[in-house]
Write a protein that holds these residues in place. Sequence first.
Motif, PDB file in Angstrom:
ATOM      1  N   ASP A 213       0.849  -1.192   0.000  1.00 20.78           N
ATOM      2  CA  ASP A 213       0.000   0.000   0.000  1.00 20.78           C
ATOM      3  C   ASP A 213       0.883   1.240   0.000  1.00 20.78           C
ATOM      4  OD1 ASP A 213      -1.761   2.053   0.411  1.00 20.78           O
ATOM      5  OD2 ASP A 213      -2.660   1.240   2.229  1.00 20.78           O
TER       6      ASP A 213
ATOM      7  N   SER B 265      -0.365   4.252  -0.606  1.00 25.87           N
ATOM      8  CA  SER B 265      -1.338   5.341  -0.667  1.00 25.87           C
ATOM      9  C   SER B 265      -0.876   6.632   0.002  1.00 25.87           C
ATOM     10  CB  SER B 265      -2.679   4.892  -0.067  1.00 25.87           C
ATOM     11  OG  SER B 265      -2.518   4.450   1.262  1.00 25.87           O
TER      12      SER B 265
ATOM     13  N   ARG C  95      -0.888  10.073  -2.075  1.00 21.84           N
ATOM     14  CA  ARG C  95      -1.688  11.214  -1.610  1.00 21.84           C
ATOM     15  C   ARG C  95      -0.825  12.481  -1.558  1.00 21.84           C
ATOM     16  NH1 ARG C  95      -7.328  11.797  -0.872  1.00 21.84           N
ATOM     17  NH2 ARG C  95      -7.713  13.384   0.696  1.00 21.84           N
TER      18      ARG C  95
ATOM     19  N   ARG D  53      -4.357   8.964   6.643  1.00 13.72           N
ATOM     20  CA  ARG D  53      -4.333   7.585   6.164  1.00 13.72           C
ATOM     21  C   ARG D  53      -3.430   6.734   7.054  1.00 13.72           C
ATOM     22  NH1 ARG D  53      -6.360   3.016   4.205  1.00 13.72           N
ATOM     23  NH2 ARG D  53      -4.866   1.806   2.968  1.00 13.72           N
TER      24      ARG D  53
END
Length: 639
Positions: A467, A469, A473, A500
């Motif tokens: 991940d 992310s 972001r 997150r």
Amino acid sequence: MKTALVPAGLAAGSLFAFQAFAASGTHEPSQSFGPTASDRAICNPIFSRLEKAESGTLMAQADTQKQSSEKKKGEKPDEEKLATQLSDMLQACSYDGKALKIDAAALKTSAEAEGMAAVSRIMRFTGLPQNFTIMESDVPNAAAIIVMGKDGIPKRVIAYNRTFMQQVAQATGEAGWPGTSILAHEIGHHLSGHTLLPGGSQPPIELEADKFSGFVLFKMGASLAEAEKAIATLIPEADGPTHPGRKKRLAAIKAGWAQSCEQQQKNCGDDQVIAAAEARSPSLPPQVEPQSTAPVRAPVATAPSAPASSVPMTGSSAPVAASSEAAAVPMPKIPGPLDIDMPSPGGSGQEIGPAVIDRIPKLTADATPSKFDRFVYDEVGVFDPDVREKLQTIAFQLAAAANVEVVTVVAKDLQGRDPDQYALDFMRQMRVGKLDVGNGAVLVVAPEAKRVGVALGPGLRILFENDDSPRKRLADYLKLVAGGGQPQKVSSTIAGAAYRVMRQAQALEWYVRYPSFETYQVADRKVFEERRKATTPYDPAKDPVANKLLRLDAVIVSRAPDVRDRKLMINEPRSRYVGPAMQVRTPDGRDIVLYVNRAVPELMPVPLEEGKRYAFVARDTILKTGAPQLDLISYDRLD
């Protein structure tokens, strides 16, 4: 009643360890006994409860200082008698696992306004939640200790002797700053997680606490001479086995004082004193002790005067006496991906408020680390003030509730580094996260270089194996700005990356569930047998071993073991993704494979060396063939 005093091995009490030895006419402690079976029977449950309550682990060492005046010099304490007598008293354990007898009447929650107000005044300038209680005690000076009361709740405590503080004032000729610097040194150890490190008091962490003391005292309004007064007057020049001498410690205080000054203004001189820096927002809780469920007592009405030469604090900066207990802190509501933070109004004639500009210290490999003082650093001014304040507040609340520290950095200059290396170096130098469980994160955006970086503590890496992310972001922010977006109006995208990480961090246990490899092995075998007999599908969420943390005592056999060794069965893919395999051996001869991410030795205060014994904190993996296969999270030397 006989009273064995907890040594100040890792705290400001150790600031004066040399004086305690000098008073007895020696240069070393008269005794230093290792933990016995009786000690372990008493202390291990305390440590285990504290780990579960605080999301941390306590395994560290401290020198055994001079015992009660009633005990003859050189006389070995009666270990068995001590163990039985502890049952009806407050129990305390030194950081080397020694059970120590504490006179319950001599260790009490402080109702004395000066001590509580002094700690509260310091904490308001740290920018961090408080994770300890202040207590007045019969200790020789000041000590960081772990106690468990009759309610069964282990507590992290700074115990201080009021008479000693008065003697410090007399010795230094000042009533304010020397005592404040002692408490700040103590507080620095607790906030940095030094009391969570195995291995005892070491020169590097003593210097870290000194640097923290200098940093905070500048913010409170002390001159450099005032910040250095206690050490300059009371500490000898010579180095000791666990504590540096006067020159090194004064240098550490000066480094912290100068960093604090440079963070707030351009011109800094040794005699420069500014108005006290702005204390943290009064909306944030002044004291946090997550392991305690006791109600908050009313603060003491009368507060002492500020330290000598400091400016009066007004408004939100006014000193408030700390409560003697603190309420449990709830987990904050962390915004989700669909929660949209609207920027401050700016399209209808109303401008967005001025951005806060921070100064970030120069990151160098030889710099003494020192705890950070805010959760958002913005050198460029891209954050909308409201977005920044919300992110800062939620990050503070998460640290208070779960001990997880997520810091967001907008850097004007990556100082010649790759952005990921910059993030990791920032994590080390600013001590982001708890070293023992590796639960810190640093997110970096460099708008001018148009690059982003992420550093995750070793304990957090498992959450983002597949991940990316948070990085994506952060990159989205740069894309929005490149497409014409106003930086402040899209700054919530940066905050979204931090949120997150925060949401994911809540999914893991942040304490060492298994205090030894043996307890882990027993639990693992039990799970295996239950799965073999089970008639229902396996649920990894209910597995008491999967991805859990354990502690093990072992010697490093090889930093580069033979990958062809069939007894070890080193997993090559894991070596590539997590880090190179390392072979260690337990005292009973059991070989274990630890996968060492490159960030681990960079964050730790001591190196990994073959043939040396360490206390390791590691995480369980899905690998079950060959020797036990674990991911290394942290370590410290035991010999």
